[in-house]
Design an enzyme around this catalytic site. Structure first.
Site, PDB file in Angstrom:
ATOM      1  N   ASP A 381      41.076 -66.546  55.827  1.00 21.00           N
ATOM      2  CA  ASP A 381      40.601 -67.435  54.908  1.00 21.00           C
ATOM      3  C   ASP A 381      39.044 -67.059  54.441  1.00 21.00           C
ATOM      4  OD1 ASP A 381      40.312 -69.594  52.938  1.00 21.00           O
ATOM      5  OD2 ASP A 381      39.448 -70.882  54.583  1.00 21.00           O
ATOM      6  N   PHE A 533      33.571 -73.742  31.996  1.00 25.38           N
ATOM      7  CA  PHE A 533      33.949 -72.453  32.562  1.00 25.38           C
ATOM      8  C   PHE A 533      35.452 -72.452  32.646  1.00 25.38           C
ATOM      9  CE2 PHE A 533      35.289 -69.800  36.103  1.00 25.38           C
ATOM     10  CZ  PHE A 533      34.350 -68.742  35.960  1.00 25.38           C
ATOM     11  N   ARG A 586      26.078 -63.301  44.190  1.00 20.74           N
ATOM     12  CA  ARG A 586      26.755 -63.660  43.039  1.00 20.74           C
ATOM     13  C   ARG A 586      25.857 -63.823  41.948  1.00 20.74           C
ATOM     14  NH1 ARG A 586      30.591 -68.749  44.569  1.00 20.74           N
ATOM     15  NH2 ARG A 586      31.154 -68.346  46.831  1.00 20.74           N
ATOM     16  N   THR A 666      42.195 -66.262  49.783  1.00 17.48           N
ATOM     17  CA  THR A 666      41.657 -67.312  49.661  1.00 17.48           C
ATOM     18  C   THR A 666      41.856 -68.025  48.234  1.00 17.48           C
ATOM     19  OG1 THR A 666      39.129 -67.812  48.842  1.00 17.48           O
ATOM     20  CG2 THR A 666      39.716 -65.735  48.427  1.00 17.48           C
ATOM     21  N   ARG A 748      42.698 -66.974  44.433  1.00 14.92           N
ATOM     22  CA  ARG A 748      43.480 -67.915  43.680  1.00 14.92           C
ATOM     23  C   ARG A 748      44.908 -68.021  44.557  1.00 14.92           C
ATOM     24  NH1 ARG A 748      41.069 -71.737  41.499  1.00 14.92           N
ATOM     25  NH2 ARG A 748      39.269 -70.849  40.084  1.00 14.92           N
ATOM     26  N   ASP A 774      40.163 -72.280  58.507  1.00 20.44           N
ATOM     27  CA  ASP A 774      39.700 -73.666  59.038  1.00 20.44           C
ATOM     28  C   ASP A 774      40.083 -74.991  58.145  1.00 20.44           C
ATOM     29  OD1 ASP A 774      36.405 -74.147  57.219  1.00 20.44           O
ATOM     30  OD2 ASP A 774      38.091 -72.722  56.556  1.00 20.44           O
ATOM     31  N   ASN A 777      44.692 -76.142  53.972  1.00 21.72           N
ATOM     32  CA  ASN A 777      45.291 -75.240  53.144  1.00 21.72           C
ATOM     33  C   ASN A 777      45.741 -73.988  53.862  1.00 21.72           C
ATOM     34  OD1 ASN A 777      42.686 -74.564  52.904  1.00 21.72           O
ATOM     35  ND2 ASN A 777      43.135 -73.186  51.540  1.00 21.72           N
ATOM     36  N   ASP A 778      45.266 -73.850  54.998  1.00 20.38           N
ATOM     37  CA  ASP A 778      45.288 -72.489  56.021  1.00 20.38           C
ATOM     38  C   ASP A 778      46.712 -72.799  56.921  1.00 20.38           C
ATOM     39  OD1 ASP A 778      43.330 -71.081  54.705  1.00 20.38           O
ATOM     40  OD2 ASP A 778      41.795 -72.101  55.891  1.00 20.38           O
TER      41      ASP A 778
END
Length: 1036
Positions: A381, A533, A586, A666, A748, A774, A777-778
């Protein structure tokens, strides 16, 4: 589309499963607010259950998982055969005690894990919530919540079931959700209540109105929802469409205010539960390989037994003779192998837990430590695993000048000078050139900072801090009470930075923004329009009016790829964006455009018209906005860094050198994922990155795969939607190309997609996978992988509790694999082959003995000798091999290439197995024939000479196998020898005590032992001299 298809497939599986269990297919539902009794179908209880077994299935389930493997089933049949008198060869306990011990250890271990799991589930199911009823507010356990209940959820409380958002206590009429346990994204999600219910004077009025929610059937799509809200008792009836913005999914956390929701789905129909795969019992590849070797040994056992009976010409009751020979040679498959390996796993787990270099590491599944030594693919992840999820503003670039962390005080002084110095009239002479330059620079910096402070979706929220209450803090804009909430941590980092340089965001609602200048003045801006966005547009815009001057300004920020065509021509944007991206930042491009009142009114008229159109609405709206997005003034570039976890780069470098391919899966955005991959050096500086275009159908996928096939040594970045399409039409081709990539980034990704990728890798490559994560969702990915590692991080403990191994930092993974994984695998390989060798030696001696004495099915050693051989006489030295190591842990970490050797499975292969079989046959034959040649008059002397030689040979062979001596190994060798010598006094039934004391016995035993062991010592010396293994080159 791809995601929906995946959802449909999973739904079909769910439906089939429900039908099998006698449950009805999930259907759309009508839920009346506050009236759970008005239901049109039965709904599951709202309980979370992560256990593998229940009270009734525990023992049968554990026993079935043990006996479905040939190894254990063989021992069970062997032990049962001893109840038949004609087949009995010794005491019952010699067969039942080892088998009972193995089963007891397994049952106790599984029971402990199940109890721990039950306690965790009980804690979640017992959480207390407030429920609105006709009698007022009552307390209710999470497990007693029903569909239709009106539940109140406080700030920082977990949402107990999937709900529709009806009311909030927040003044701005919205709330933020933390969804990290559901989709891995730690940014807050904005949720809006149903307009009709938010307007009601009090929450209790929800029970006075006749209203219901019509919702789609339960499914796994966490990003979409379709439903309607209807109020019947108003005139005319109110109908509102409901979307994902009106939902509160279970396992999310309320980040602002107190909310009221109506429960739609419970229990196994929750989105979070449907996105979690059922836990499975993991069986290690090493155990499967040992199982395979025992089948080969069983084949050898049957062949030897048949040969023995055939040489008797199948005389008499030959079928009974076959069974007796099968039992007589049953030592070929050592019953102690399972005990030794299981005890070894416990030792490895204990060593991992005690390692001071990786503190806090927990082994939750002690059955698969050897898996850690053979990982080929690591799937990790991003958020919270590779990164700390802490955004830090690093760079402001204005084209001619750039400000880093060390020069932010200059930015501060520029902002301070704009708001504190009186503006000089242009007529004043004598202004130096330096002052004019500074003025223009100050105004440029100010414009950039103001744009960053205004162009975002951040809301400042005030909380009481014990000294100041919430209302007062809000009124005075108290700094110590302010918390920023936004749907992206990048946004918060930018706003926190503008605060640090003097321009503070102090207030915001749906229509206005308030900033505070360094002098303490409040600057008011009216929000005229906001363009949020989106994943497609990759930019956001805002039109504001400055209340003090009446100026209208359109601010915009976005990714460099889209902003390059929107801003006025310049010669530095592309180059500087590239430089900042290479540093792992970023990058956002910030621009502005001043509008006159007439220009804005014209735009607004066209914009409203476009929003009212029925056909192609989104296209028309985008076209109107694009009419503004031309020739914008480029203000600045911002660089924000998501700080990596400690030592992520060297750890990934170590894993890469060890031959492990790393894939990053991810739920985050494509740009963010690509940035982190570069920053963490998952993609090296010399490698190209191929960003897989968004594909929606077979043709597009085919073209894009062909384009990708032409690239070499290139990292792949792909989104979850494109991945879904590729896997539907070109699964084999896609996986073949992806497996050749040095690194793969999937962004996504839904939780079930992560698990699907792991499963495909296992099926397509046959290699071992390790998943690290962690967040909640993992969990599916961690449970699907051959080896699941959970990191205890900011996203809670859900992943670490579901994992096989739990670590506190990503960097600990390097040592867990390179040192502990490598040692566990090599030790188990040596231990298993040595135990097999020990049993084959005595079986060879039995075969020679039976052949010489006319193929009689008579045991060579009886009673205590046969039990003592595999227990007190050789058990401790053989088991001490679990402490052996070929290189020091520092060397294993320094040279990860040593790990690469293990990926080929060389420590335990058919070749090494055959070598040990040949050694066993050689030594067994030498000892037996030697004893037969040297024995004089009595049969008793064969037993004495051969058994003593056998024990000494085993002890010497352990010494020959050991590579690094441990003091416990020496103790084990001496203890075993002492036990044997001491026990000779009590073995007069089998061994002539007076003969042992003679010189004749001593020289005969010495000669036999030397002949059986010395050639092997010579061969080992020659091999290390002329063809040394890779690790010996490092230690010499």
């Amino acid at each position: 589309m791809g995601w929906q298809r995946g959802a449909e497939t999973k739904e079909k599986r769910c439906c089939e499963c429900l039908r099998c269990c006698g449950r009805r297919d999930p259907r759309p539902r009508t839920v009346w607010l506050g009236h759970p009794e008005k239901r049109d179908q039965r709904y599951p209880r709202n309980v979370i259950n992560n256990q593998k077994y229940n009270f009734f299935t525990f023992l049968p389930g554990v026993l079935f998982n043990q006996f479905k493997y040939f190894f254990n089933l063989y021992f069970l049949l062997l032990a049962c055969s001893q109840f038949v008198v004609e087949m009995r060869l010794g005491a019952l306990y010699t067969y039942w005690v080892p088998l009972g011990f193995v089963l007891a250890v397994t049952v106790i271990r599984e029971a402990a894990e199940e109890i721990r799991c039950y306690m965790r589930d009980k804690e979640v199911n017992s959480q207390i919530y407030s429920k609105l009823t006709a009698r007022g507010t009552v307390k209710v356990k999470s497990s007693n919540i029903q569909v239709g209940d009106l539940i109140i959820v406080e700030k920082n409380q977990r949402v107990p079931a999937d709900m529709i958002f009806l009311r909030t206590s927040e003044k701005n009429g919205s709330c933020f959700l933390r969804t990290d346990q559901l989709d891995g994204e730690t940014d807050g999600k904005l949720r809006l209540p149903v307009t009709c219910t938010q307007r009601l004077p009090t929450a209790s009025d929800l029970l006075q109105i006749r209203s219901y929610v019509y919702a789609e059937e339960p499914n796994i799509d966490i990003h979409n929802f379709v439903g309607t809200f209807t109020r019947e008792d108003s005139d005319p009836p109110v109908n509102e469409s409901l979307s994902i913005e009106n939902t509160l999914w279970a396992s999310t956390v309320i980040a602002s205010g107190t909310v009221v929701g109506v429960v739609l789905y419970t229990g196994r129909e929750l989105r979070s539960v449907m996105n979690t795969s059922n836990p499975r019992s993991k069986i290690g590849l090493f155990d499967l390989e040992v199982n395979c070797l025992t089948k080969i040994l069983f084949g050898a056992l049957v062949v030897v037994s048949l040969v023995m009976v055939a040489l008797q010409h199948f005389a008499g009751r030959w079928y009974l003779q076959i069974i007796r020979f099968l039992l007589l040679f049953s030592n070929i498959i050592p019953i102690s192998l399972r005990v030794n390996l299981d005890m070894g796993k416990i030792v490895y787990s204990w060593v991992i837990r005690r390692d001071s270099k990786i503190p806090g590491t927990v082994v939750r599944s002690s059955t698969i430590p050897e898996q850690l030594g053979r990982i080929s693919y690591l799937l990790t992840d991003k958020t919270g695993t590779l990164t700390q999820n802490e955004m830090v503003f690093k760079r402001l670039h204005l084209g001619t000048v750039a400000y880093g962390l060390d020069s932010m005080d200059e930015v501060q002084s520029h902002i301070f000078s704009i708001y504190t110095q009186p503006q000089d009239p242009p007529a004043v002479k004598g202004l130096s050139l330096a002052t004019k330059v500074r003025r223009t620079m100050s105004s440029r910096v100010h414009e950039a900072v103001k744009a960053i402070a205004l162009c975002h979706n951040v809301t400042p929220v005030y909380e009481s801090n014990g000294v100041t209450d919430q209302a007062e803090a809000e009124r005075h804009y108290e700094d110590s009470c302010r918390v920023y909430q936004a749907s992206s941590p990048d946004e918060v980092a930018l706003v926190q930075w503008t605060e640090s340089v003097g321009l503070t965001l102090v207030g915001r609602d749906q229509s206005s923004v308030q900033l505070r200048s360094p002098g303490g003045h409040i600057l008011n801006f009216t929000i005229l329009q906001i363009f949020p966005f989106t994943y497609e547009s990759k930019r956001m815009g805002i039109i504001v009016r400055d209340e003090s001057t009446g100026e209208i300004t359109f601010y915009m920020k976005g990714a460099d790829v889209v902003m390059a065509g929107i801003v006025q021509y310049n010669d530095w944007l592309e180059e500087e964006c590239g430089n900042m991206a290479r540093e792992g930042l970023r990058v956002l491009v910030v621009a502005k455009k001043s509008l006159t009142e007439e220009q804005y009114q014209d735009f607004e008229a066209r914009y409203v018209q476009a929003k009212l159109s029925v056909h192609d609405r989104s296209l028309k709206v985008a076209t109107v906005i694009e009419s503004l997005e031309m020739e914008m003034e480029l203000l600045c570039l911002t660089g924000v860094e998501d700080q990596l976890q400690t030592d992520v780069r060297p750890t990934l470098e170590t894993l890469r050198n060890a031959g492990i391919k790393v894939w990053m899966l991810t739920g985050d955005k494509l740009e963010t994922a690509t940035c982190t991959a570069k920053n963490a050096h998952l993609v090296t500086r010399t490698q190209d990155i191929h960003i897989f275009r968004l594909v929606t159908n077979r043709g597009e996928a085919h073209l894009e795969l062909n384009a990708f096939r032409r690239k070499h040594d290139c990292a792949l970045v792909i989104s979850g939607d494109s991945l879904e399409v590729c896997l539907k039409y070109y699964e084999y081709e896609f996986m073949e190309l992806a497996c050749q990539c040095p690194a793969v980034v999937c962004c996504r990704c839904a939780p079930t997609q992560k698990a699907q990728i792991v499963r495909l890798l296992q099926e397509r490559t046959g290699k071992l996978t390790c998943a690290v994560g962690d967040g909640g969702n993992d969990v599916s990915m961690i449970q699907e992988a051959d080896c699941g590692v959970g990191v205890e991080g900011k996203e809670g403990k859900q992943a670490s509790l579901a994992a096989d191994f739990s670590i506190t930092q990503f960097k600990h993974l390097g040592r867990l694999l390179m040192v502990h994984g490598r040692n566990s695998y090599k030790r188990s390989a040596a231990l298993s082959q040595f135990v097999i060798h020990r049993s084959l030696c005595i079986s060879t001696m039995q075969a020679v003995f039976s052949s010489v004495f006319y193929f009689a099915s008579v045991p060579l050693y009886q009673g205590f000798l046969i039990i003592g051989y595999s227990t007190i006489y050789t058990m401790f030295p053989v088991f001490s091999l679990v402490l052996d190591k070929d290189v020091k842990s520092e060397v294993a970490m320094l040279y990860p290439e040593l790990y690469k050797d293990l990926l080929k499975g060389r420590p335990l292969s058919y070749k090494t197995f055959l070598i040990w079989v040949l050694i066993s046959i050689y030594q067994g034959s030498i000892i037996m024939y030697g004893a037969l040649l040297l024995f004089e008059s009595e049969f008793v002397h064969i037993v004495a000479i051969s058994f003593t030689s056998l024990i000494l040979t085993e002890l010497l062979m352990v010494a020959l196998t050991i590579q690094t001596w441990h003091w416990l190994m020496i103790v084990a060798e001496l203890l075993s020898l002492s036990c044997y010598i001491a026990s000779l006094v009590f073995l007069h039934e089998f061994i002539d005590v007076y003969f042992i004391a003679t010189l004749s016995f001593l020289w005969k035993v010495t000669v036999i032992t030397l002949v059986s062991c010395l050639p092997l010592y010579v061969l080992k010396y020659l091999r290390r001299r002329f063809s040394p293994p890779s690790y010996s080159k490092l230690t010499s």
